[in-house]
Design a protein around this motif. Structure first.
Motif, PDB file in Angstrom:
ATOM      1  N   TYR A 240      22.563  28.176  32.741  1.00 43.47           N
ATOM      2  CA  TYR A 240      23.177  29.446  33.165  1.00 43.47           C
ATOM      3  C   TYR A 240      22.138  30.562  33.121  1.00 43.47           C
ATOM      4  CZ  TYR A 240      23.387  30.375  28.123  1.00 43.47           C
ATOM      5  OH  TYR A 240      23.050  30.565  26.798  1.00 43.47           O
ATOM      6  N   PHE A 241      22.424  31.639  33.841  1.00 43.78           N
ATOM      7  CA  PHE A 241      21.612  32.841  33.759  1.00 43.78           C
ATOM      8  C   PHE A 241      22.490  34.043  34.028  1.00 43.78           C
ATOM      9  CE2 PHE A 241      21.240  31.556  38.221  1.00 43.78           C
ATOM     10  CZ  PHE A 241      21.452  32.737  38.905  1.00 43.78           C
ATOM     11  N   GLY A 242      22.008  35.225  33.657  1.00 39.16           N
ATOM     12  CA  GLY A 242      22.812  36.422  33.878  1.00 39.16           C
ATOM     13  C   GLY A 242      22.104  37.690  33.445  1.00 39.16           C
ATOM     14  N   TYR A 243      22.864  38.763  33.458  1.00 39.27           N
ATOM     15  CA  TYR A 243      22.366  40.080  33.069  1.00 39.27           C
ATOM     16  C   TYR A 243      23.442  40.757  32.234  1.00 39.27           C
ATOM     17  CZ  TYR A 243      20.610  44.879  33.410  1.00 39.27           C
ATOM     18  OH  TYR A 243      20.139  46.135  33.110  1.00 39.27           O
ATOM     19  N   ARG A 244      23.052  41.314  31.092  1.00 42.94           N
ATOM     20  CA  ARG A 244      23.993  42.034  30.231  1.00 42.94           C
ATOM     21  C   ARG A 244      23.368  43.344  29.763  1.00 42.94           C
ATOM     22  NH1 ARG A 244      22.468  37.796  26.297  1.00 42.94           N
ATOM     23  NH2 ARG A 244      24.255  36.548  26.964  1.00 42.94           N
ATOM     24  N   ASN A 245      24.209  44.355  29.575  1.00 41.75           N
ATOM     25  CA  ASN A 245      23.713  45.659  29.154  1.00 41.75           C
ATOM     26  C   ASN A 245      24.885  46.457  28.597  1.00 41.75           C
ATOM     27  OD1 ASN A 245      21.946  47.737  28.689  1.00 41.75           O
ATOM     28  ND2 ASN A 245      21.314  48.005  30.825  1.00 41.75           N
ATOM     29  N   THR A 246      24.587  47.618  28.027  1.00 42.28           N
ATOM     30  CA  THR A 246      25.599  48.525  27.492  1.00 42.28           C
ATOM     31  C   THR A 246      25.300  49.927  27.997  1.00 42.28           C
ATOM     32  OG1 THR A 246      25.879  47.188  25.489  1.00 42.28           O
ATOM     33  CG2 THR A 246      26.701  49.449  25.426  1.00 42.28           C
ATOM     34  N   THR A 247      26.298  50.594  28.547  1.00 43.03           N
ATOM     35  CA  THR A 247      26.117  51.944  29.060  1.00 43.03           C
ATOM     36  C   THR A 247      26.069  52.948  27.911  1.00 43.03           C
ATOM     37  OG1 THR A 247      28.480  52.445  29.254  1.00 43.03           O
ATOM     38  CG2 THR A 247      27.445  51.263  31.093  1.00 43.03           C
ATOM     39  N   ALA A 248      25.663  54.179  28.238  1.00 47.20           N
ATOM     40  CA  ALA A 248      25.608  55.240  27.236  1.00 47.20           C
ATOM     41  C   ALA A 248      26.995  55.533  26.664  1.00 47.20           C
ATOM     42  CB  ALA A 248      25.011  56.502  27.848  1.00 47.20           C
ATOM     43  N   GLY A 249      28.032  55.269  27.440  1.00 47.72           N
ATOM     44  CA  GLY A 249      29.392  55.507  26.976  1.00 47.72           C
ATOM     45  C   GLY A 249      29.957  54.397  26.113  1.00 47.72           C
ATOM     46  N   GLY A 250      29.203  53.318  25.916  1.00 48.32           N
ATOM     47  CA  GLY A 250      29.656  52.243  25.034  1.00 48.32           C
ATOM     48  C   GLY A 250      30.238  51.029  25.729  1.00 48.32           C
ATOM     49  N   LEU A 251      30.332  51.049  27.079  1.00 54.58           N
ATOM     50  CA  LEU A 251      30.855  49.901  27.819  1.00 54.58           C
ATOM     51  C   LEU A 251      29.789  48.820  27.938  1.00 54.58           C
ATOM     52  CD1 LEU A 251      33.063  48.581  29.633  1.00 54.58           C
ATOM     53  CD2 LEU A 251      31.941  49.719  31.571  1.00 54.58           C
ATOM     54  N   SER A 252      30.089  47.630  27.434  1.00 57.82           N
ATOM     55  CA  SER A 252      29.194  46.495  27.579  1.00 57.82           C
ATOM     56  C   SER A 252      29.644  45.647  28.758  1.00 57.82           C
ATOM     57  CB  SER A 252      29.195  45.640  26.303  1.00 57.82           C
ATOM     58  OG  SER A 252      28.727  46.380  25.190  1.00 57.82           O
ATOM     59  N   TYR A 253      28.684  45.194  29.575  1.00 59.77           N
ATOM     60  CA  TYR A 253      29.030  44.364  30.725  1.00 59.77           C
ATOM     61  C   TYR A 253      28.069  43.190  30.816  1.00 59.77           C
ATOM     62  CZ  TYR A 253      25.299  47.111  32.961  1.00 59.77           C
ATOM     63  OH  TYR A 253      24.104  47.714  33.254  1.00 59.77           O
ATOM     64  N   ASP A 254      28.567  42.115  31.400  1.00 60.86           N
ATOM     65  CA  ASP A 254      27.805  40.871  31.487  1.00 60.86           C
ATOM     66  C   ASP A 254      28.197  40.175  32.785  1.00 60.86           C
ATOM     67  OD1 ASP A 254      26.791  38.250  31.208  1.00 60.86           O
ATOM     68  OD2 ASP A 254      27.065  38.276  29.039  1.00 60.86           O
ATOM     69  N   VAL A 255      27.213  39.870  33.630  1.00 63.55           N
ATOM     70  CA  VAL A 255      27.432  39.143  34.883  1.00 63.55           C
ATOM     71  C   VAL A 255      26.618  37.856  34.810  1.00 63.55           C
ATOM     72  CG1 VAL A 255      27.273  39.209  37.397  1.00 63.55           C
ATOM     73  CG2 VAL A 255      27.720  41.322  36.119  1.00 63.55           C
ATOM     74  N   SER A 256      27.253  36.708  35.069  1.00 62.37           N
ATOM     75  CA  SER A 256      26.550  35.441  34.858  1.00 62.37           C
ATOM     76  C   SER A 256      26.908  34.404  35.922  1.00 62.37           C
ATOM     77  CB  SER A 256      26.873  34.878  33.474  1.00 62.37           C
ATOM     78  OG  SER A 256      28.255  34.570  33.368  1.00 62.37           O
ATOM     79  N   TYR A 257      26.025  33.395  36.012  1.00 55.91           N
ATOM     80  CA  TYR A 257      26.220  32.242  36.883  1.00 55.91           C
ATOM     81  C   TYR A 257      25.963  30.993  36.048  1.00 55.91           C
ATOM     82  CZ  TYR A 257      25.396  28.881  40.690  1.00 55.91           C
ATOM     83  OH  TYR A 257      25.438  27.784  41.528  1.00 55.91           O
ATOM     84  N   THR A 258      26.906  30.038  36.082  1.00 55.29           N
ATOM     85  CA  THR A 258      26.787  28.802  35.311  1.00 55.29           C
ATOM     86  C   THR A 258      26.954  27.609  36.230  1.00 55.29           C
ATOM     87  OG1 THR A 258      27.716  29.874  33.342  1.00 55.29           O
ATOM     88  CG2 THR A 258      27.723  27.468  33.377  1.00 55.29           C
ATOM     89  N   ARG A 259      26.126  26.596  36.009  1.00 58.05           N
ATOM     90  CA  ARG A 259      26.227  25.340  36.743  1.00 58.05           C
ATOM     91  C   ARG A 259      26.744  24.263  35.788  1.00 58.05           C
ATOM     92  NH1 ARG A 259      26.307  25.002  42.255  1.00 58.05           N
ATOM     93  NH2 ARG A 259      26.546  22.791  42.675  1.00 58.05           N
ATOM     94  N   TYR A 260      27.711  23.460  36.238  1.00 58.49           N
ATOM     95  CA  TYR A 260      28.310  22.429  35.390  1.00 58.49           C
ATOM     96  C   TYR A 260      27.805  21.054  35.806  1.00 58.49           C
ATOM     97  CZ  TYR A 260      31.432  26.178  34.014  1.00 58.49           C
ATOM     98  OH  TYR A 260      31.928  27.360  33.543  1.00 58.49           O
ATOM     99  N   ILE A 261      27.224  20.342  34.855  1.00 55.46           N
ATOM    100  CA  ILE A 261      26.678  19.004  35.098  1.00 55.46           C
ATOM    101  C   ILE A 261      27.342  18.032  34.130  1.00 55.46           C
ATOM    102  CG2 ILE A 261      24.596  17.586  35.130  1.00 55.46           C
ATOM    103  CD1 ILE A 261      23.016  20.199  35.615  1.00 55.46           C
TER     104      ILE A 261
END
Length: 212
Positions: A77-98
């Protein structure tokens, strides 16, 4: 599968070149889970993962070994995660199932997670996923309440969307007790609209191998 591996390589290379001042972090973890669920026949699960992150991008692989063997899986899997100045955390990811013993490279999942602290003890999280193989979706709302520095209580409600059929609804209650900085024990109760309720017990371990 080649496209997924190429995408992961390009993403990690971009992350390495985009923010040279950010430290590389490598984390790993494992858990063993037991349930009294009888429908699937996979009531024991040994799970592990290894993940590297850099400049908020991450790349990893996880694996599950079940008691029945046939459903064992390996998931890059891979992705990107971060937290805004207002405290909102977000995470976008892609996973492959084998599935090594049941068809090999199967399918993929695109997921988005949003998390926000409602107060000092309560955190709300919204998770949504889309599965490319059968075009199913799922959405889960989670509330985590930190009772103290050792105990966290969790409630989850979810919906699994089945194209051409009725949606599946699911619920979960859980309590986590931190045994130490890296280990914990989790007790679950699961229930859903198309299966009987059952209990689960997890023993978990998570650690940082490099960075912080």
């Amino acid at each position: 599968m080649r496209d997924a591996l190429l995408s992961m390589f390009l993403l990690s290379a971009f992350a390495a070149s985009s923010a040279g001042a950010d430290p590389l972090s490598v984390t790993a973890g494992a858990s063993i889970s037991f349930t009294n669920e009888r429908h699937s026949g996979t009531n024991t699960d040994l799970y592990g993962y290894l993940e590297g992150s850099y400049a908020n991008f991450y790349l990893g692989v996880s694996g599950d070994v079940y008691n029945d063997g046939g459903q064992d899986e390996l998931d890059p899997y891979f992705g990107y995660r971060n937290t805004t100045a207002g405290g909102l955390s977000y995470d976008v990811s892609y996973t492959r199932y084998i599935y090594p013993y049941n068809g090999g490279d199967c399918c993929a999942n695109v997921a988005v997670s949003l998390s926000f602290p409602l107060n000092d003890s309560l955190t709300g999280t919204l998770d949504a996923s889309y599965y490319t193989y059968d075009e199913t979706t799922d959405t889960y709302l989670t509330l985590d309440y930190a009772l103290n520095d050792k105990i966290t209580l969790t409630g989850v409600v979810g919906r699994y969307g089945n194209p051409g059929a009725a949606d599946t609804k699911e619920w979960e209650l859980a309590a986590t007790y931190a045994l130490g900085d890296e280990t914990a024990i989790v007790v679950h109760y699961y229930d859903g609209s198309d299966y009987k309720g059952y209990f689960g017990l997890d023993l978990t371990w998570d650690t940082t191998l490099l960075g912080g």
